[in-house]
Design a protein around this motif. Structure first.
Motif, short mmCIF file in Angstrom:
data_model
loop_
_atom_site.label_atom_id
_atom_site.label_comp_id
_atom_site.label_asym_id
_atom_site.label_seq_id
_atom_site.Cartn_x
_atom_site.Cartn_y
_atom_site.Cartn_z
N PRO A 76 0.79 -1.24 0.00
CA PRO A 76 0.00 0.00 0.00
C PRO A 76 0.82 1.28 0.00
O PRO A 76 0.28 2.37 0.25
CB PRO A 76 -0.78 -0.12 1.32
CG PRO A 76 0.19 -0.80 2.23
CD PRO A 76 0.99 -1.76 1.36
N PHE A 77 2.11 1.18 -0.27
CA PHE A 77 3.01 2.32 -0.08
C PHE A 77 2.59 3.55 -0.88
O PHE A 77 2.74 4.69 -0.42
CB PHE A 77 4.44 1.91 -0.43
CG PHE A 77 4.99 0.82 0.43
CD1 PHE A 77 5.59 1.10 1.65
CD2 PHE A 77 4.88 -0.52 0.05
CE1 PHE A 77 6.09 0.10 2.46
CE2 PHE A 77 5.38 -1.54 0.85
CZ PHE A 77 5.98 -1.24 2.06
N MET A 78 2.09 3.35 -2.12
CA MET A 78 1.71 4.50 -2.94
C MET A 78 0.61 5.33 -2.29
O MET A 78 0.51 6.53 -2.52
CB MET A 78 1.25 4.02 -4.32
CG MET A 78 2.36 3.54 -5.22
SD MET A 78 3.47 4.89 -5.70
CE MET A 78 4.89 3.96 -6.28
N LYS A 79 -0.19 4.69 -1.44
CA LYS A 79 -1.28 5.42 -0.79
C LYS A 79 -0.77 6.47 0.19
O LYS A 79 -1.49 7.42 0.50
CB LYS A 79 -2.19 4.43 -0.07
CG LYS A 79 -2.96 3.51 -1.00
CD LYS A 79 -3.88 2.58 -0.22
CE LYS A 79 -4.67 1.68 -1.14
NZ LYS A 79 -5.59 0.78 -0.39
N PHE A 105 2.33 -0.32 -8.05
CA PHE A 105 1.78 0.92 -8.58
C PHE A 105 0.30 1.11 -8.25
O PHE A 105 -0.16 2.25 -8.08
CB PHE A 105 1.97 0.99 -10.09
CG PHE A 105 3.42 1.00 -10.53
CD1 PHE A 105 4.43 1.36 -9.66
CD2 PHE A 105 3.77 0.64 -11.83
CE1 PHE A 105 5.76 1.36 -10.05
CE2 PHE A 105 5.10 0.65 -12.24
CZ PHE A 105 6.09 1.00 -11.34
N THR A 106 -0.46 0.02 -8.18
CA THR A 106 -1.90 0.15 -7.91
C THR A 106 -2.22 0.10 -6.42
O THR A 106 -3.27 0.54 -6.00
CB THR A 106 -2.70 -0.97 -8.59
OG1 THR A 106 -2.35 -2.24 -8.01
CG2 THR A 106 -2.42 -1.00 -10.09
N ALA A 159 6.24 -7.83 -14.28
CA ALA A 159 5.01 -7.14 -14.66
C ALA A 159 4.00 -7.15 -13.52
O ALA A 159 3.38 -6.13 -13.21
CB ALA A 159 4.41 -7.79 -15.90
N ARG A 160 3.84 -8.29 -12.86
CA ARG A 160 2.91 -8.38 -11.75
C ARG A 160 3.40 -7.54 -10.55
O ARG A 160 2.61 -6.91 -9.86
CB ARG A 160 2.72 -9.82 -11.33
CG ARG A 160 1.71 -10.03 -10.21
CD ARG A 160 0.31 -9.70 -10.67
NE ARG A 160 -0.18 -10.70 -11.60
CZ ARG A 160 -1.33 -10.62 -12.25
NH1 ARG A 160 -2.10 -9.56 -12.07
NH2 ARG A 160 -1.71 -11.56 -13.09
N ALA A 161 4.70 -7.53 -10.33
CA ALA A 161 5.25 -6.73 -9.23
C ALA A 161 4.95 -5.25 -9.45
O ALA A 161 4.56 -4.54 -8.52
CB ALA A 161 6.76 -6.95 -9.12
#
Length: 263
Positions: free
Chosen positions: A134-137, A164-165, A157-159
Motif C-alpha cells: 500500500p506504499f503508494m497510498k 503501482f496500484t 510485470a505483476r510486481a
C-alpha cells in the motif's frame, strides 16, 4: 530473546524456532520494539546451528499490517535512510539464512508485512489472508527487501502492478501468482507450518543451505558462474555423512532420512 512485541520459541527436539509478531491489537504492526527484537532474534538464529528451521507468524488473526505509521517520526531524508538501513541488516540475513523459513499468514500482510512474508521459502496462508503493497497510498516506496523479492516471486510485470496500484490481493489470487504456496484453514495453519518446517529440518542441512543460496544467486548470475557453483556445491554435498547414510538407506530399502509431509 523475547519481549511483549516479539515472542521466540525453540523446540530442541525438532530444531524448529518460531518467531511470533505479538501486537495483535495493532494487527502486529512493526514498531521499534518489534524491529529491535527481530534484529536480535534473527542474528541469534543465524549463529545458532541447533536451529534447523524457522517459522514466522503473527499473534491473533493477522500476520502483520506493516510499519506502524504512528511510530514513524522521520525528520529528514537522512533520518529516513538510516531508519531503513537499520532494517536491511536483519532482512538480508533472513533472506540469506541457509535454513528453511516458513511464513504462516493469517489476516493482513500489508506493506512491510507482505515484504516479511516474501522472505520465507514457503508461504502458507488462510482463506482470509490479504496481501497488499500500500506504499503508494502514503507516498512511499516498498521496503524490507520487497524490490528484490517481489519481482522474483511474482514476475516483474505483476510486481509493478501490485506496487503501482496498491491493490489488495486475496489468498487465492496470491497463490495463483506464486506468492502463496498453500492455503490452509486458520485452525490448521500453525500445525501445517510446523509440519513442513519439521520435514525440511530433517533434510541435509548442508545440501539445503547450498541449494537455497545457489537459487538466491541464480537470477543475477550467468550460466558459467552457476555451473561452477553447482560443481563446488555438489562436491561438498557428496562428502557429507547425510548423503552416505541416505544412499545406504536407499540400497537397504529402509525409511528415507527426508520425506515431504502429505497434506
Amino acid at each position: 530473546m523475547s519481549d511483549d512485541a516479539l515472542l521466540y520459541d525453540f523446540d530442541a527436539d525438532t530444531g524448529i524456532a518460531t518467531l511470533t509478531l505479538n501486537r495483535p491489537r495493532q494487527k502486529n504492526a512493526l514498531d521499534m520494539s518489534m524491529r529491535v527484537g527481530l534484529r536480535e532474534a534473527i542474528y541469534a538464529i543465524r549463529h545458532d546451528r541447533a536451529v534447523r528451521a524457522l517459522v514466522l507468524c503473527g499473534a491473533g488473526e493477522d500476520f502483520c499490517a506493516g510499519g506502524d505509521l504512528r511510530a514513524m517520526n522521520v525528520a529528514s531524508a537522512e533520518d529516513g535512510r538510516n531508519r531503513l538501513d537499520d532494517l536491511h541488516g536483519w532482512v538480508g540475513m533472513l533472506l540469506d539464512l541457509d535454513r528453511p523459513v516458513i511464513g504462516a499468514v493469517d489476516g493482513v500482510a500489508y506493506g512491510a508485512g507482505f515484504s516479511l512474508a516474501l522472505t520465507a521459502d514457503f508461504v502458507l496462508a488462510t482463506p482470509r489472508a490479504r496481501f497488499c503493497m500500500p506504499f503508494m497510498k502514503v507516498g512511499l516506496v516498498p521496503d524490507c527487501g520487497a524490490f528484490y523479492t517481489l519481482p522474483r516471486v511474482v514476475g516483474m510485470a505483476r510486481a509493478k502492478e501490485l506496487v503501482f496500484t496498491a491493490r489488495e490481493v486475496g489468498a487465492q489470487e496470491a497463490q495463483q501468482i506464486g506468492a502463496v504456496f498453500e492455503i490452509v484453514e486458520p485452525d490448521a495453519l500453525r500445525v501445517r507450518a510446523q509440519r513442513i518446517a519439521a520435514s525440511l529440518a530433517s533434510a541435509s542441512p548442508v545440501a539445503f543451505g547450498l541449494a537455497k543460496r545457489a537459487l538466491n544467486q541464480s537470477l543475477g548470475a550467468d550460466l558459467r558462474g552457476m555451473l561452477e557453483l553447482e560443481s563446488a556445491a555438489q562436491g561438498i554435498a557428496f562428502s557429507t555423512a547425510f548423503h552416505q547414510e541416505a544412499v545406504q538407506r536407499f540400497k537397504d530399502k529402509t525409511t528415507p532420512l527426508f520425506q515431504w509431509p502429505s497434506a
